[in-house]
Design a protein around this motif. Structure first.
Motif, PDB file in Angstrom:
ATOM      1  N   LEU A 100     -28.688  10.163  26.153  1.00 52.06           N
ATOM      2  CA  LEU A 100     -29.182  10.257  24.811  1.00 52.06           C
ATOM      3  C   LEU A 100     -29.939  11.516  24.204  1.00 52.06           C
ATOM      4  O   LEU A 100     -29.682  11.976  23.513  1.00 52.06           O
ATOM      5  CB  LEU A 100     -30.118   8.902  24.403  1.00 52.06           C
ATOM      6  N   ALA A 101     -30.651  12.105  25.358  1.00 50.51           N
ATOM      7  CA  ALA A 101     -31.390  13.136  25.346  1.00 50.51           C
ATOM      8  C   ALA A 101     -30.368  14.369  25.225  1.00 50.51           C
ATOM      9  O   ALA A 101     -30.556  15.309  24.284  1.00 50.51           O
ATOM     10  CB  ALA A 101     -32.554  13.527  26.351  1.00 50.51           C
ATOM     11  N   TYR A 102     -29.402  14.298  25.848  1.00 45.87           N
ATOM     12  CA  TYR A 102     -28.411  15.304  25.925  1.00 45.87           C
ATOM     13  C   TYR A 102     -27.528  15.411  24.570  1.00 45.87           C
ATOM     14  O   TYR A 102     -27.558  16.588  23.747  1.00 45.87           O
ATOM     15  CB  TYR A 102     -27.245  15.029  26.980  1.00 45.87           C
ATOM     16  N   CYS A 112     -22.039  15.259  21.717  1.00 40.23           N
ATOM     17  CA  CYS A 112     -21.393  15.240  23.186  1.00 40.23           C
ATOM     18  C   CYS A 112     -20.011  15.925  23.132  1.00 40.23           C
ATOM     19  O   CYS A 112     -19.215  15.408  22.652  1.00 40.23           O
ATOM     20  CB  CYS A 112     -21.046  13.684  23.787  1.00 40.23           C
ATOM     21  N   PHE A 113     -19.859  17.029  24.140  1.00 41.51           N
ATOM     22  CA  PHE A 113     -18.673  17.622  24.043  1.00 41.51           C
ATOM     23  C   PHE A 113     -17.295  16.638  24.416  1.00 41.51           C
ATOM     24  O   PHE A 113     -16.431  16.850  23.844  1.00 41.51           O
ATOM     25  CB  PHE A 113     -18.700  18.746  25.336  1.00 41.51           C
ATOM     26  N   PHE A 114     -17.396  15.690  25.447  1.00 43.38           N
ATOM     27  CA  PHE A 114     -16.164  14.967  25.835  1.00 43.38           C
ATOM     28  C   PHE A 114     -15.902  14.090  24.810  1.00 43.38           C
ATOM     29  O   PHE A 114     -14.817  13.482  24.691  1.00 43.38           O
ATOM     30  CB  PHE A 114     -16.603  14.521  27.233  1.00 43.38           C
ATOM     31  N   THR A 115     -16.828  13.414  23.922  1.00 39.92           N
ATOM     32  CA  THR A 115     -16.347  12.511  22.895  1.00 39.92           C
ATOM     33  C   THR A 115     -15.567  13.424  21.852  1.00 39.92           C
ATOM     34  O   THR A 115     -14.758  12.755  21.276  1.00 39.92           O
ATOM     35  CB  THR A 115     -17.795  11.903  22.038  1.00 39.92           C
ATOM     36  N   ASN A 177     -24.317   8.755  19.623  1.00 40.34           N
ATOM     37  CA  ASN A 177     -23.746  10.061  19.694  1.00 40.34           C
ATOM     38  C   ASN A 177     -23.228  10.520  17.995  1.00 40.34           C
ATOM     39  O   ASN A 177     -23.265  11.173  17.265  1.00 40.34           O
ATOM     40  CB  ASN A 177     -23.018  10.708  20.592  1.00 40.34           C
ATOM     41  N   ALA A 178     -21.939   9.885  18.110  1.00 43.63           N
ATOM     42  CA  ALA A 178     -21.137   9.862  16.716  1.00 43.63           C
ATOM     43  C   ALA A 178     -22.016   9.673  15.669  1.00 43.63           C
ATOM     44  O   ALA A 178     -21.888  10.491  14.566  1.00 43.63           O
ATOM     45  CB  ALA A 178     -19.909   8.827  17.072  1.00 43.63           C
TER      46      ALA A 178
END
Length: 214
Positions: A100-102, A112-115, A177-178
């Motif tokens: 969550l912090a990332y 999030c890069f991978f999302t 994230n989204a």
């Protein structure tokens, strides 16, 4: 002297590679890996196109190198801060809090890069799609492994279905994230944290104290 000249060239090449990958990770987290090209990166960084080509050789290798670099950043940001913790729900909670912090701190500007890249490549085929899928599978497998360790430590109830709980935790993390990226609102992180704490507490074999995530 020849060795010193070679070492100098190698170090300059490594510096250029780090510079390029730092830039490509930022772009891909917002636009996806399809937004990368050797010509674009060379222009934006003030490098020669031939120099960038010499480092990577093709657009596909540039994309693959970007995925590998982003994986390393993800591991440092999310997994490594919990490495010294003993197995158990506290470690699971710590990792979720670091995710969550990332995302919240925009380690990558697109969240999030991978999302981002998983959505881009989910219906495609090829080496880049495979690399993205492996990275995602590795992350989910890592989280599942932490929950299995918590079970072995006696901190999860016998009837807790670890694959289901893993799915729910990942869903909460990715939704936070989204939602935050789309609406530029951090409230989703609080909601996800509350949901994750509730699920872990409900599955705990004994009372567990989970502090506020970082």
């Amino acid at each position: 002297m020849a060795g010193a000249r070679i070492d100098g060239r190698v170090e300059r090449g490594n510096q250029s590679r780090r510079l390029v990958l730092g830039h490509t990770m930022k772009i891909a987290s917002v636009e996806g890996l399809g937004g990368l090209s050797i010509g674009r990166i060379a222009t934006e960084l003030g490098l020669s196109k031939s120099g960038v080509f010499a480092l990577f050789g093709s657009k596909e290798e540039l994309q693959l190198a970007t995925v590998r670099a982003a994986r390393a950043v993800f591991v440092r940001s999310v997994a490594e801060p919990a490495e010294d913790m003993p197995p158990g729900l506290g470690r699971v909670w710590r990792v979720c809090g670091r995710y969550l912090a990332y995302s919240r701190d925009r380690v990558f500007p697109g969240g999030c890069f991978f999302t981002t890249v998983a959505a881009e490549y989910s219906a495609r085929s090829g080496p880049v799609r495979d690399a993205v899928a492996r990275a995602r599978e590795e992350w989910i497998g890592y989280l599942r492994g932490l929950l299995e360790e918590a079970r072995e430590a006696g901190e999860l109830t016998a009837d807790c279905e670890v694959p289901q709980l893993t799915f729910e935790l990942v869903a909460l993390l990715e939704m936070a994230n989204a939602d935050s990226v789309l609406h530029q609102d951090h409230e989703s992180y609080r909601r996800a944290g509350a949901g994750i704490r509730a699920r872990l507490t409900a599955c705990a074999a004994r009372p567990v104290s989970l502090s506020e995530p970082d």
